[in-house]
Design a protein around this motif. Structure first.
Motif, PDB file in Angstrom:
ATOM      1  N   CYS A 200      -7.421  -0.445  -3.917  1.00  0.00           N
ATOM      2  CA  CYS A 200      -7.003  -1.317  -5.018  1.00  0.00           C
ATOM      3  C   CYS A 200      -8.195  -1.927  -5.742  1.00  0.00           C
ATOM      4  CB  CYS A 200      -6.082  -2.419  -4.491  1.00  0.00           C
ATOM      5  SG  CYS A 200      -4.518  -1.806  -3.834  1.00  0.00           S
TER       6      CYS A 200
ATOM      7  N   ALA B 203      -2.883   8.963  -9.153  1.00  0.00           N
ATOM      8  CA  ALA B 203      -2.319   9.139  -7.807  1.00  0.00           C
ATOM      9  C   ALA B 203      -2.125   7.796  -7.125  1.00  0.00           C
ATOM     10  CB  ALA B 203      -3.244  10.038  -6.977  1.00  0.00           C
ATOM     11  N   HIS B 204      -3.084   6.880  -7.320  1.00  0.00           N
ATOM     12  CA  HIS B 204      -2.993   5.578  -6.658  1.00  0.00           C
ATOM     13  C   HIS B 204      -1.828   4.756  -7.199  1.00  0.00           C
ATOM     14  CE1 HIS B 204      -4.630   2.040  -4.512  1.00  0.00           C
ATOM     15  NE2 HIS B 204      -4.117   1.369  -5.544  1.00  0.00           N
TER      16      HIS B 204
ATOM     17  N   GLU C 150       0.889   5.663  -8.444  1.00  0.00           N
ATOM     18  CA  GLU C 150       2.193   6.201  -8.040  1.00  0.00           C
ATOM     19  C   GLU C 150       2.650   5.616  -6.712  1.00  0.00           C
ATOM     20  OE1 GLU C 150       2.285  10.423  -7.968  1.00  0.00           O
ATOM     21  OE2 GLU C 150       2.063  10.651 -10.138  1.00  0.00           O
ATOM     22  N   SER C 151       1.694   5.230  -5.880  1.00  0.00           N
ATOM     23  CA  SER C 151       2.043   4.726  -4.552  1.00  0.00           C
ATOM     24  C   SER C 151       1.809   3.228  -4.400  1.00  0.00           C
ATOM     25  CB  SER C 151       1.220   5.472  -3.483  1.00  0.00           C
ATOM     26  OG  SER C 151      -0.162   5.285  -3.703  1.00  0.00           O
ATOM     27  N   CYS C 152       1.316   2.572  -5.465  1.00  0.00           N
ATOM     28  CA  CYS C 152       0.992   1.140  -5.372  1.00  0.00           C
ATOM     29  C   CYS C 152       1.595   0.395  -6.561  1.00  0.00           C
ATOM     30  CB  CYS C 152      -0.523   0.944  -5.325  1.00  0.00           C
ATOM     31  SG  CYS C 152      -1.018  -0.801  -5.162  1.00  0.00           S
TER      32      CYS C 152
ATOM     33  N   HIS D 257      -5.143  -1.000   3.949  1.00  0.00           N
ATOM     34  CA  HIS D 257      -5.719   0.269   3.515  1.00  0.00           C
ATOM     35  C   HIS D 257      -6.587   0.899   4.605  1.00  0.00           C
ATOM     36  CE1 HIS D 257      -4.577  -0.735  -0.692  1.00  0.00           C
ATOM     37  NE2 HIS D 257      -4.575   0.574  -0.805  1.00  0.00           N
TER      38      HIS D 257
END
Length: 223
Positions: free
Chosen positions: A3, A23-24, A26-28, A108
């Motif tokens: 993040c 990509a990040h 999409e999941s955060c 993380h």
């Protein structure tokens, strides 16, 4: 990409199409919302910069009346200045509490929160701490994980200390505002933010007492 790294990159380029950024987010959900807010602010500033003065012909006004085009340009300039100032303030305002950021950072690196009898090499631990001008008294704690990690615009020692009850994470944040001791109980983590000689120490565990580790680090870390 974590993040911290994403927010640094998106803060400079809100519309970045970097595959790692996409990509990040999409999941955060938190980072996705952060990017959307920056993009909205970008669009607002663009619209302000695109303001043009009226082109219609206006009869010669009395001498005491200002030229409408000049007034319009001045108003647009003031609006732009206000928007830029507001955006700067927004970017400088923490988007999450200190505790929430610490927990998200630890999550993380969840793989480090395991019971183990292994400890990191003394030289490796010394190098991680030395990067923040710190030193841990030899044998003071069983450190099973040690990394220099990005956190709030700086690199901080991220340690995992093994206790009889389980692993406890410590973030030694040497450049942080002075504050009183703060208890943490969020997202399944319990811990403390503790004032230190420089900055603070954040200790976190999952159903594991952290007080002993906090006391050890406060007494054994040399600043």
């Amino acid at each position: 990409m974590n993040c911290e790294e994403l927010r640094t990159l998106v803060g400079a380029e809100p519309n970045s199409t970097n595959p790692e950024v996409l990509a990040h987010i999409e999941s955060c959900p938190e980072c996705a919302r952060y990017r959307q807010e920056l993009q909205a602010m970008d669009r607002l500033i663009y619209r302000a910069l695109a303001v043009e003065a009226p082109t219609e012909t206006i009869a010669s006004p009395p001498k005491q009346t200002q030229n409408p085009s000049r007034v319009w340009r001045m108003a647009a300039s003031v609006l732009i200045a206000v928007l830029v100032g507001a955006m700067s303030l927004w970017l400088l305002t923490p988007r999450e509490s200190f505790a929430a950021e610490a927990i998200n950072h630890v999550k993380h690196e969840q793989f480090s929160l395991v019971r183990t009898s292994e400890t990191v090499d003394d030289q490796e631990l010394e190098a991680v701490l030395a990067a923040s001008r710190l030193r841990l008294k030899p044998g003071a704690a069983k450190v099973s994980y040690a990394q220099s990690c990005p956190f709030r615009g700086q690199r901080v020692p991220h340690l995992v200390v093994q206790t009889e009850q389980g692993p406890v994470t410590a973030l030694v944040v040497t450049d942080a505002p002075t504050q009183g001791r703060e208890h943490i109980d969020e997202q399944g983590f319990q811990g403390e933010i503790i004032p230190a000689p420089r900055g603070v120490i954040v200790v976190l565990g999952q159903n594991v007492p952290v007080d002993a580790v906090a006391r050890t680090l406060l007494s054994a870390l040399e600043y």
